[in-house]
Design a protein around this motif. Structure first.
Motif, short mmCIF file in Angstrom:
data_model
loop_
_atom_site.label_atom_id
_atom_site.label_comp_id
_atom_site.label_asym_id
_atom_site.label_seq_id
_atom_site.Cartn_x
_atom_site.Cartn_y
_atom_site.Cartn_z
N LYS A 195 24.65 140.84 -33.51
CA LYS A 195 23.96 142.14 -32.43
C LYS A 195 24.38 141.29 -30.63
O LYS A 195 23.97 140.03 -30.56
CB LYS A 195 22.42 142.55 -32.18
CG LYS A 195 21.74 143.22 -30.44
CD LYS A 195 20.48 143.67 -30.83
CE LYS A 195 20.13 144.66 -30.29
NZ LYS A 195 19.14 144.98 -29.96
N ARG A 205 17.67 152.04 -22.64
CA ARG A 205 16.29 151.09 -21.89
C ARG A 205 16.09 151.50 -20.89
O ARG A 205 14.94 151.54 -20.96
CB ARG A 205 17.26 149.44 -21.38
CG ARG A 205 17.48 148.23 -22.05
CD ARG A 205 18.05 146.90 -22.01
NE ARG A 205 18.51 146.56 -22.90
CZ ARG A 205 18.76 145.60 -22.87
NH1 ARG A 205 19.11 144.88 -21.56
NH2 ARG A 205 19.87 144.48 -23.80
N ARG A 217 18.57 138.99 -21.81
CA ARG A 217 18.45 138.89 -23.43
C ARG A 217 19.83 137.61 -23.58
O ARG A 217 19.86 137.44 -25.22
CB ARG A 217 18.70 140.35 -24.42
CG ARG A 217 17.27 140.88 -23.98
CD ARG A 217 17.31 142.19 -25.29
NE ARG A 217 16.59 143.60 -24.28
CZ ARG A 217 15.79 143.81 -23.93
NH1 ARG A 217 14.80 142.71 -24.19
NH2 ARG A 217 14.89 144.92 -23.66
N GLN A 221 19.95 137.27 -27.81
CA GLN A 221 21.83 138.13 -28.34
C GLN A 221 22.51 136.93 -28.12
O GLN A 221 23.01 136.42 -27.36
CB GLN A 221 20.84 139.79 -27.43
CG GLN A 221 20.06 140.20 -28.27
CD GLN A 221 20.01 141.41 -27.39
OE1 GLN A 221 21.59 142.41 -26.32
NE2 GLN A 221 19.60 142.03 -27.48
N LYS A 248 26.75 145.00 -33.61
CA LYS A 248 26.36 146.00 -32.40
C LYS A 248 26.61 145.47 -30.78
O LYS A 248 26.48 144.68 -31.04
CB LYS A 248 24.52 146.57 -32.56
CG LYS A 248 23.82 147.43 -31.39
CD LYS A 248 22.72 147.23 -31.64
CE LYS A 248 22.28 148.31 -30.61
NZ LYS A 248 20.97 148.00 -30.46
N SER A 274 23.87 153.76 -26.95
CA SER A 274 23.80 153.96 -25.86
C SER A 274 25.14 154.36 -24.96
O SER A 274 25.44 155.52 -24.33
CB SER A 274 22.73 153.95 -25.23
OG SER A 274 22.35 152.95 -24.34
N TYR A 313 25.10 158.79 -31.62
CA TYR A 313 23.60 160.03 -30.51
C TYR A 313 24.79 161.44 -31.30
O TYR A 313 24.90 162.27 -30.48
CB TYR A 313 23.84 159.26 -29.57
CG TYR A 313 22.71 157.97 -29.25
CD1 TYR A 313 21.38 158.28 -29.43
CD2 TYR A 313 23.13 156.96 -28.97
CE1 TYR A 313 20.80 157.47 -29.58
CE2 TYR A 313 22.61 155.55 -28.91
CZ TYR A 313 21.28 155.85 -29.07
OH TYR A 313 20.80 154.89 -28.89
C1 PBG Z 1 15.79 147.10 -29.91
C2 PBG Z 1 17.23 147.75 -29.60
C3 PBG Z 1 18.02 148.21 -28.74
C4 PBG Z 1 18.74 148.94 -29.56
C5 PBG Z 1 18.49 149.13 -30.18
N1 PBG Z 1 17.48 148.57 -30.57
C6 PBG Z 1 17.93 147.21 -26.29
C7 PBG Z 1 18.34 146.58 -26.73
O1 PBG Z 1 18.51 145.55 -27.41
O2 PBG Z 1 17.77 146.26 -25.71
C8 PBG Z 1 20.44 149.73 -28.07
C9 PBG Z 1 20.79 150.59 -28.33
C10 PBG Z 1 21.51 151.56 -27.96
O3 PBG Z 1 21.83 151.25 -26.73
O4 PBG Z 1 21.64 152.67 -28.18
N2 PBG Z 1 16.17 145.97 -29.39
#
Ligand code: PBG
Length: 322
Positions: A195, A205, A217, A221, A248, A274, A313
């Motif tokens: 990720k 968010r 993050r 991440q 991801k 997203s 989505y």
């Molecule tokens: C929670 C999480 C996130 C997403 C999935 N689980 C947000 C992040 O890491 O900030 C993102 C999913 C998306 O953008 O569709 N940690």
């Protein structure tokens, strides 16, 4: 001599093209993400994600039924609690929003829909980080216990699969042992293994109210420049007991999906996040491209790169078109 090989012969008609097509998305590949918010009476539109909503608990049975009818095999749930605190205690509350959401959906559709839960603290913490914070730092090991507790509470509520997305080291192992100790050895783990610290999570968010209140993050991440590191992350998660590994985001990381699938031959998921969704929707709204064709091309590309499973989505629209 004019070329004996004419590539265009195989492209002459849709029948021929479909006969030789290498990668094709099916409904059975799709997982639909859902946001469920505590304490609202009706669904709320998410501005940055046209067509997506924060749903009230009371809307989930209808939603589950609709997904089953569309032939979508699974859903991943994200909870937005009424109250947030420093330890994200609503993430592992036995009657927390996700725990109740799982029970609600399962009561409606049972085995007909795989109910997966996102396991993370960021939607539940007042500071918006994915773990326990002390002195401005996100602590790894004290977070593991809370993630494991969260995963067990989801499994006890009836979740088929838990999906840790926090990127703490050692969390898959911690969650696997906690699940087994709790008698949930059949609950699957889909780890967000690779990720990345991505700008493409912006709309999520906003939807979940999980923008970190300080910093970013990048300390947990992954760095977007790395793909060897993605393989090391995936290897660790598989060794710790992950059943499915995820890359991801998807679109900007197709090479990573490709490498992960080829290296480990494990069930591989990709999250069409997203921001990727928002780009396509915005372009379609402005008339810069045909939505259906853009969506199907995006999903096909993710499949072609090697993903077995696509979290998107667009799932409902795509299932309707397929
Ligand atoms: C929670 C999480 C996130 C997403 C999935 N689980 C947000 C992040 O890491 O900030 C993102 C999913 C998306 O953008 O569709 N940690």
């Amino acid at each position: 001599m004019f070329p004996a090989k004419r590539m265009r012969r195989l492209r002459k008609s849709e029948r021929l093209r479909s006969l030789v097509r290498e990668a094709e998305v099916t409904k059975g590949d799709l997982i639909y993400p859902i946001f469920v918010q505590e304490g609202i009476g009706r669904r709320e539109a998410i501005a940055a994600m046209p067509g997506q909503y924060r749903l009230p608990l009371g809307g989930l049975r209808k939603e589950a039924r609709e997904l089953v009818d569309l032939g979508i095999p699974g859903v991943i749930l994200f909870g937005i609690p009424a109250r947030k605190d420093a330890k994200g205690s609503q993430a592992y509350a036995p009657r927390g929003i996700v725990q109740r959401a799982v029970a609600e959906m399962k009561a409606e559709v049972g085995e007909d829909l795989l109910v997966i839960t996102d396991v993370c603290l960021c939607e539940y913490t007042s500071h918006g980080h994915c773990g326990i914070v002390k002195g401005g730092k996100v602590l790894n090991d004290p977070t593991l216990e809370l993630l494991a507790k969260t995963a067990v509470s989801h499994a006890k509520a009836g979740a088929d699969m838990v999906a840790p997305s926090d990127m703490m080291d050692g969390r898959v192992g911690a969650i696997r042992s906690a699940l087994d100790e709790a008698g949930c050895e059949e609950t699957l783990i889909m780890s967000y293994a690779a990720k990345y610290a991505s700008a493409f999570y912006g709309p999520f968010r906003e939807a979940a109210g999980s923008v970190p209140s300080f910093g970013d993050r990048k300390g947990y991440q992954m760095d977007p420049g790395n793909s060897d590191e993605a393989l090391r992350e995936v290897l660790l998660d598989l060794e710790e007991g992950a059943d499915i590994v995820m890359v991801k985001p998807a679109l900007a990381y197709l090479d990573v999906i490709y490498r992960v699938k080829n290296e480990f031959l494990a069930p591989t998921a990709a999250y069409n996040v997203s921001g990727e969704y928002a780009i396509v929707k915005a372009a379609a709204e402005k008339g810069y491209g045909d939505e259906k064709r853009m969506v199907m091309e995006v999903l096909t590309a993710i499949k072609r790169a090697g993903a077995d499973i696509i979290l998107t989505y667009h799932a409902k629209d795509a299932a309707g078109w397929l």
